[in-house]
Design a protein around this motif. Structure first.
Motif, PDB file in Angstrom:
ATOM      1  N   GLU A 188       0.832  -1.201   0.000  1.00 18.75           N
ATOM      2  CA  GLU A 188       0.000   0.000   0.000  1.00 18.75           C
ATOM      3  C   GLU A 188       0.867   1.251   0.000  1.00 18.75           C
ATOM      4  N   ALA A 189       1.937   1.248   0.775  1.00 12.24           N
ATOM      5  CA  ALA A 189       2.847   2.392   0.821  1.00 12.24           C
ATOM      6  C   ALA A 189       3.447   2.659  -0.558  1.00 12.24           C
ATOM      7  N   ARG A 190       3.793   1.607  -1.283  1.00 12.84           N
ATOM      8  CA  ARG A 190       4.352   1.792  -2.635  1.00 12.84           C
ATOM      9  C   ARG A 190       3.348   2.466  -3.551  1.00 12.84           C
ATOM     10  N   TRP A 191       2.073   2.045  -3.473  1.00 14.19           N
ATOM     11  CA  TRP A 191       1.034   2.677  -4.286  1.00 14.19           C
ATOM     12  C   TRP A 191       0.875   4.151  -3.896  1.00 14.19           C
ATOM     13  N   ARG A 192       0.840   4.420  -2.600  1.00  9.55           N
ATOM     14  CA  ARG A 192       0.685   5.803  -2.139  1.00  9.55           C
ATOM     15  C   ARG A 192       1.878   6.654  -2.574  1.00  9.55           C
TER      16      ARG A 192
END
Length: 104
Positions: free
Chosen positions: A14-18
């Protein structure tokens, strides 16, 4: 503890997407790692600056980002054409990036 590992993996993805979304919002100007770190902290994805760098390098290795200043005090990230295509849902999201399903 398998559940803990899955939660950590989910948070990283999720952090990578954000991170991609934050860098997209800064286009065409490169976005500093501190801005990315602060946005993630504001949305309750608390990562260390070292972890932010690790995930930025991961996205670079996927060909989604270009990094500037890796041998300096502050890193800056810009989306590649492939990164723009992933963010704009024109290209499949690679494994390791938790892009939400397109809802429109």
């Amino acid at each position: 503890m398998p559940d803990g590992i899955d939660l950590e993996k989910k948070n990283r993805e999720e952090a990578r997407w954000r991170m991609l979304r934050v860098v997209d919002a800064g286009r065409p100007i490169a976005v500093s790692e501190q801005i990315i770190w602060r946005v993630l902290a504001d949305i309750k994805l608390s990562l260390s600056l070292n972890t932010v760098r690790r995930e930025l390098a991961y996205l670079r290795d996927l060909g989604l980002l270009e990094l500037e200043g890796e041998d300096s005090e502050t890193w800056f990230a810009k989306l590649t054409a492939s990164g723009v295509d992933v963010v704009e849902y024109n290209f499949p999201s690679p494994a390791g990036v938790a892009r939400p399903r397109k809802y429109w």
